[in-house]
Structures are given as structure tokens and as C-alpha cells.
Enzyme design. Sequence first.
Site, PDB file in Angstrom:
ATOM      1  N   GLY A 125       0.785  -1.221   0.000  1.00  0.00           N
ATOM      2  CA  GLY A 125       0.000   0.000   0.000  1.00  0.00           C
ATOM      3  C   GLY A 125       0.817   1.270   0.000  1.00  0.00           C
ATOM      4  CG  ASP A 126       3.486   4.541   1.729  1.00  0.00           C
ATOM      5  OD1 ASP A 126       3.943   4.920   0.626  1.00  0.00           O
ATOM      6  OD2 ASP A 126       3.611   5.213   2.782  1.00  0.00           O
ATOM      7  CG  PHE A 127       6.727  -1.775  -1.826  1.00  0.00           C
ATOM      8  CD1 PHE A 127       6.619  -2.789  -0.902  1.00  0.00           C
ATOM      9  CD2 PHE A 127       7.786  -1.800  -2.712  1.00  0.00           C
ATOM     10  CE1 PHE A 127       7.556  -3.826  -0.862  1.00  0.00           C
ATOM     11  CE2 PHE A 127       8.729  -2.822  -2.682  1.00  0.00           C
ATOM     12  CZ  PHE A 127       8.622  -3.833  -1.750  1.00  0.00           C
TER      13      PHE A 127
END
Length: 271
Positions: free
Chosen positions: A197-199
Site C-alpha cells: 500500500g505504501d511500498f
Amino acid sequence: MRPSEHRPGCVAAPLPASMAAALAGYTWEREASGESGAGVYRLHGKKDCPDLFLKHGNDAVADQITDEMTRMLWLVRYIPVPEVVQFVRTPDRAWLLMSAMNGVTARHMLESQPEPGPAVVDALAAFLRRLHAIPVSACPFNADHTVRLRLARQRIDAGAVDVDDFDDEREGWTAEQVWEALQRHLPLVPDPVVTHGDFSLDNLMIHDGAVVGCIDVGRAGVADCYQDLAILWNSLGEFGEALQERMFLQYGLAVPDQRKLQFHLLLDELF
């Protein structure tokens, strides 16, 4: 959680009684960066005790912290994430106490040692393949673009989008302009995988040349693979196009889907 930029000597966060005794004797440092609205603290210096991280927040932030805790407890079966040491929730507040992870962030590695850049990218791509190989059927969290579009619309209507933090390509844009640009990329046919999701480079820990874990997993869930690919590609941009191209090749995409890439870059602006 990871070592980061701290404000030393800070005042400890208010703690529930069930947590206060165990944390007595720690030195507290508040992180200068972290999840928006959450207090993030590094606890260290207690003899014979491991370093810990604490997230604390109220109201909507407490809900985000709760989401992160539930995802950490599920993800740990498949990939390394911080251990949930203790979690306390009241109707309007949450405290999440976590273990500290070894290593340094991928961003720190690239900034401090530019020569190993290709090796770092290879390690990131390998970890992303491992994450995306988790069976979708096993994941209880839905984070697809329809869910995120609904949340994005809510954030726009609430005036919660930080337009000053947009990428250079969208400098001066309004949140509504980003929303309108998103609509031009729909409909989107997803390739569903389990995503972080927030790589980003700030959320991936590297030790001895390998990614040893990820942090800040509150947005994890089933979504199109480009949810992660777009953020990693964007993070690598400041280190050159060669590393961006290598990331896609190492992941297994010789020809990236530019439409999906742009859609997810636009979507990320609203969070």
C-alpha cells in the site's frame, strides 16, 4: 519500525496504566517523520531490553493505528514485519507498541552508498515478488482502487489533501484536478495481489544486502500490483531512470503498463 530522524529528549507520550510499567526506564525520542497525525516514538537505552517503537493517536488516527496492528498480525505469517509487543485501544485512542527492525531504510542505503544501487533495487524487487506471491484468497483486507477512490473522495471533500506535497509534475494542481485526471484512466482492470500500500524506500529495511522487512503496513490489502510498483518506481526516480527500469525488469515486467502506472501515481497524491 526503523531508526530515523528523531527529536532527542522528548516528553513521553501519555500511556495507559497497563503499558506504563513495562516502559519505565526507556529513553524516549520522537520521530521527525511518520504517519500523519500519529505520535511516533523510539524507545531505547533500557539495560538488557530491546529497542521499541510506539505509535499513539486519537480519533481517526487511532483507527489507522488499529488498522496497522491488525495487518501486522496477519502479514507476519508471510513476510517480516515488526512484532506487535502490546496494543491498547479505548473508544477514541490507540497505542501500538512494536519491536524495532534491524537494518537501515532502502533510502538511507541508496543515499549513503550510491554504488550498490543496482543490488539494492534487485533486493527490493525480490521482496516485492515475495509479497505479491502471497495467496490473494488468504488475505482478509481489500485495498483495491475502488476502495481507495472512495477514501480519496472523502479526503478531498474534507479538505484533507496536502496539495503542497504533490509531485513536481502536478505542482500547482488542485485536488479536484487530480481527481478529474484519475477519472480519465478508468475503467481499470486490476491484476490483484497482496500489496503493501505504501511500498516506498522509507518503508523497506535492508541488512546485509537483503530486505529484512517492511514497516508502516496500515494500507496493506488486495489491490492491483501497480499500487506498489508505482510508489516504488516513483521513489527510485530521484536516483535515476536506470534504477527505475531495472526495478521493473527484476520484478518481471519488460514493458510496464503506463496507464496503470500513471493512475496509481495520481491516486497516491490524494493520500
